[in-house]
Enzyme design. Structure first.
Site, mmCIF file in Angstrom:
data_model
loop_
_atom_site.group_PDB
_atom_site.id
_atom_site.type_symbol
_atom_site.label_atom_id
_atom_site.label_comp_id
_atom_site.label_asym_id
_atom_site.label_seq_id
_atom_site.Cartn_x
_atom_site.Cartn_y
_atom_site.Cartn_z
ATOM 1 N N ARG B 21 0.835 -1.186 0.000
ATOM 2 C CA ARG B 21 0.000 0.000 0.000
ATOM 3 C C ARG B 21 0.874 1.242 0.000
ATOM 4 O O ARG B 21 1.983 1.231 0.505
ATOM 5 C CB ARG B 21 -0.947 -0.002 1.196
ATOM 6 C CG ARG B 21 -0.269 -0.275 2.540
ATOM 7 C CD ARG B 21 -1.255 -0.201 3.664
ATOM 8 N NE ARG B 21 -2.110 -1.373 3.719
ATOM 9 C CZ ARG B 21 -3.006 -1.567 4.685
ATOM 10 N NH1 ARG B 21 -3.184 -0.672 5.618
ATOM 11 N NH2 ARG B 21 -3.748 -2.650 4.689
ATOM 12 N N THR B 22 0.323 2.277 -0.621
ATOM 13 C CA THR B 22 1.043 3.544 -0.631
ATOM 14 C C THR B 22 0.972 4.151 0.762
ATOM 15 O O THR B 22 -0.098 4.247 1.351
ATOM 16 C CB THR B 22 0.388 4.517 -1.621
ATOM 17 O OG1 THR B 22 0.273 3.877 -2.875
ATOM 18 C CG2 THR B 22 1.214 5.761 -1.758
ATOM 19 N N SER B 23 2.105 4.549 1.303
ATOM 20 C CA SER B 23 2.096 5.124 2.649
ATOM 21 C C SER B 23 2.291 6.625 2.643
ATOM 22 O O SER B 23 1.657 7.325 3.409
ATOM 23 C CB SER B 23 3.205 4.502 3.500
ATOM 24 O OG SER B 23 3.197 3.114 3.307
ATOM 25 N N ASP B 125 -4.464 1.750 -1.898
ATOM 26 C CA ASP B 125 -3.312 2.096 -2.722
ATOM 27 C C ASP B 125 -3.636 3.341 -3.533
ATOM 28 O O ASP B 125 -3.709 3.300 -4.765
ATOM 29 C CB ASP B 125 -2.999 0.916 -3.650
ATOM 30 C CG ASP B 125 -1.742 1.148 -4.461
ATOM 31 O OD1 ASP B 125 -1.593 0.489 -5.505
ATOM 32 O OD2 ASP B 125 -0.923 2.005 -4.061
ATOM 33 N N PRO B 126 -3.853 4.466 -2.833
ATOM 34 C CA PRO B 126 -4.369 5.646 -3.532
ATOM 35 C C PRO B 126 -3.344 6.285 -4.447
ATOM 36 O O PRO B 126 -2.133 6.126 -4.274
ATOM 37 C CB PRO B 126 -4.713 6.600 -2.390
ATOM 38 C CG PRO B 126 -3.821 6.200 -1.277
ATOM 39 C CD PRO B 126 -3.634 4.728 -1.400
#
Lengths: 262, 244
Positions: B21-23, B125-126
């Protein structure tokens, strides 16, 4: 056409370059009850003859609303028509979900045609046995398309399909050039008149006729039976002469004369 | 349908059973401001790409034309913006390939972006962006915004990031219907100046873009005049209390 050795499979060509199974499917459309469509610059009208299987049963439904801006009339195997209507509704609603705007008619028609073509090139499928008159409006104007089982589609100013449609086509051929200038009501009237042509002697009543319309400020909807009834009555006042003597402009805004006992 | 698969297969799914996931974002752009004016929509952003607190890239174009009818401005992760431009490029390409007189307008593009952003958010995962979408089609002006979690709305004037806090109040007070182009630019520069003074990630190199029925114009980057001659800046430590 007669049985021959090239008509067993849809994937078999004849030496003359024909796909007989596809042509037989088009035959099924010709056997179905008639449907006509007419288009002006701002409205499109569909009208169908509703055959009943017997006096005891209800009439077949042949006109389907696909979206607020598109509707179809079918001729042929109604079951196939229902399935295709569900597909068309799905395509429209998916597009509206992603893009928040109505699917352009020409793009819907191409998807339908491509779906029909698939069934002409798979040995384990059969062509759809239904022809569809697709009526709709989008930002490029009013459109009327005919989709046939072969996977081809054409745009029309006016068209008729199904049994005895030739009579309606002859009627429409004489008048189509002025359709673009027609008002909404004139278009409806001519649609009913065209349907009348296909009945050739059988009585036209509002119960066997379905009329639907879509316009710039009008979502696709069926026209009320009572309104159709009134139009039919006013038509029968005007004339009972054969079709080829019908005047080019009809103005029956109201019945000035007393109704005849028919 | 072909386009949805493009957006979906780029999601980060590693084959050993783990997901990612995008952090946090890495290279980011700061505010974008947009407003409607008489003939269309005007949008402005600086050309800076920050790497954390470093003003690393000074020539990043953060406003791009989309098709014939739309402009897209983005703040947030620049690489995600470039990815979005790829999706939209393909979308417009397919739209043009129909060659049938129909075209995707700003409303359609805005909605498509909303769907993409929301679906990515649901996968944790924006695309780390706040997008401003403006355009004109058939005389109708359109201005909307989508954020990284899929929140979307339309308005007469929008701003992202710090612009929401510093520029919107000015716009709320001074925007009105049917601004001329000159008035709109003046109002825009007023907002940009405030952001330049107060937003630490803003740089003094701006592009102003406009879209009308005729088409898109994006200006060359230019700087605004700033004034730093305040007396308090002359001897900054004058009144300071020292510790040693």
């Amino acid at each position: 056409m007669f049985r021959n050795q090239y008509d067993t499979d849809v994937t078999t060509w004849s030496p003359a370059g024909r796909l007989f199974q596809v042509e037989y499917a088009m035959e099924a459309v010709k056997q179905g009850a008639a449907a006509v469509g007419l288009r002006s610059t701002s409205h499109v009208v569909l009208a169908t003859v509703n055959k009943a299987a017997s006096d005891l049963s209800s009439h077949q439904r042949k006109v389907f609303k696909i979206d607020d801006h598109i509707g179809v009339a079918i001729a042929g195997l109604t079951a196939d028509g229902r399935v295709l209507s569900r597909y068309l509704r799905n395509e429209c609603i998916n597009h509206a979900f992603v893009y928040e705007s109505p699917l352009p008619v020409s793009r819907l028609v191409v998807r339908l045609a491509d779906k029909a073509q698939v069934c002409t090139q798979r040995s384990w499928k059969r062509p759809f046995g239904v022809g569809l008159l697709v009526a709709g409006l989008d930002e490029t104007g009013a459109h009327l398309y005919y989709n046939c089982p072969s996977g081809s589609y054409f745009e029309y100013q006016a068209f008729a399909i199904g049994s005895r449609s030739q009579a309606a086509k002859t009627f429409l051929e004489r008048r189509f050039e002025s359709f673009n200038t027609y008002s909404r009501d004139e278009l409806i009237k001519d649609a009913i008149f065209a349907i009348k042509e296909t009945l050739q002697g059988d009585k036209l009543t509002s119960s066997i006729c379905t009329v639907a319309i879509v316009g710039q400020d009008e979502a696709f909807h069926m026209i009320d039976q009572k309104v159709i009834e009134e139009i039919i009555n006013s038509m029968e006042i005007k004339e009972d002469a054969p079709a080829d003597q019908a005047p080019l402009q009809e103005e029956d805004k109201g019945s000035e004369e007393a109704p005849m006992d028919i | 349908m072909e386009l949805q698969t493009l957006a979906m297969k780029d999601a980060t799914i590693v084959d050993d059973g783990t997901t990612e996931r995008t952090s946090y974002p890495y290279v980011t752009g700061t505010s974008v401001i947009g407003m409607k004016y008489k003939e269309g929509v005007i949008m402005a952003a600086d050309t800076g790409g920050s790497y954390g607190s470093t003003l690393r890239y000074k020539s990043v174009e953060r406003i791009k034309p989309i098709g014939k009818h739309s402009l897209l401005g983005a703040s947030g992760e620049i690489s995600d913006f470039q990815e979005i431009l790829r999706y939209l490029d393909e979308l417009i390409l397919y739209d043009n390939m129909w060659d049938d007189g129909n075209s995707l307008g700003p409303k359609e593009v805005h909605n498509y972006l909303t769907r993409v952003m929301y679906n990515r958010r649901n996968k944790f995962d924006p695309l780390w962006n706040s997008l401003v979408l403006g355009g004109v089609k058939n005389g109708q002006k359109y201005l909307g915004m989508v954020s990284m979690n899929g929140t979307h709305f339309e308005d007469n004037h929008v701003a992202t990031g710090f612009g929401n806090h510093l520029a919107r109040p000015i716009l709320r007070a001074e925007w009105h219907e049917d601004l001329s182009f000159e008035e709109a630019v003046k109002l825009m520069e007023k907002c940009l100046l405030v952001l330049l003074y107060r937003d630490r990630s803003a740089i003094n190199k701006f592009q102003v873009a406009k879209i009308t029925e005729e088409g898109v114009t994006i200006s060359q980057p230019y700087a605004l005049k700033t004034y730093w001659g305040f007396s308090a800046f002359q001897n900054p430590s004058k009144g300071a209390v020292g510790s040693w």
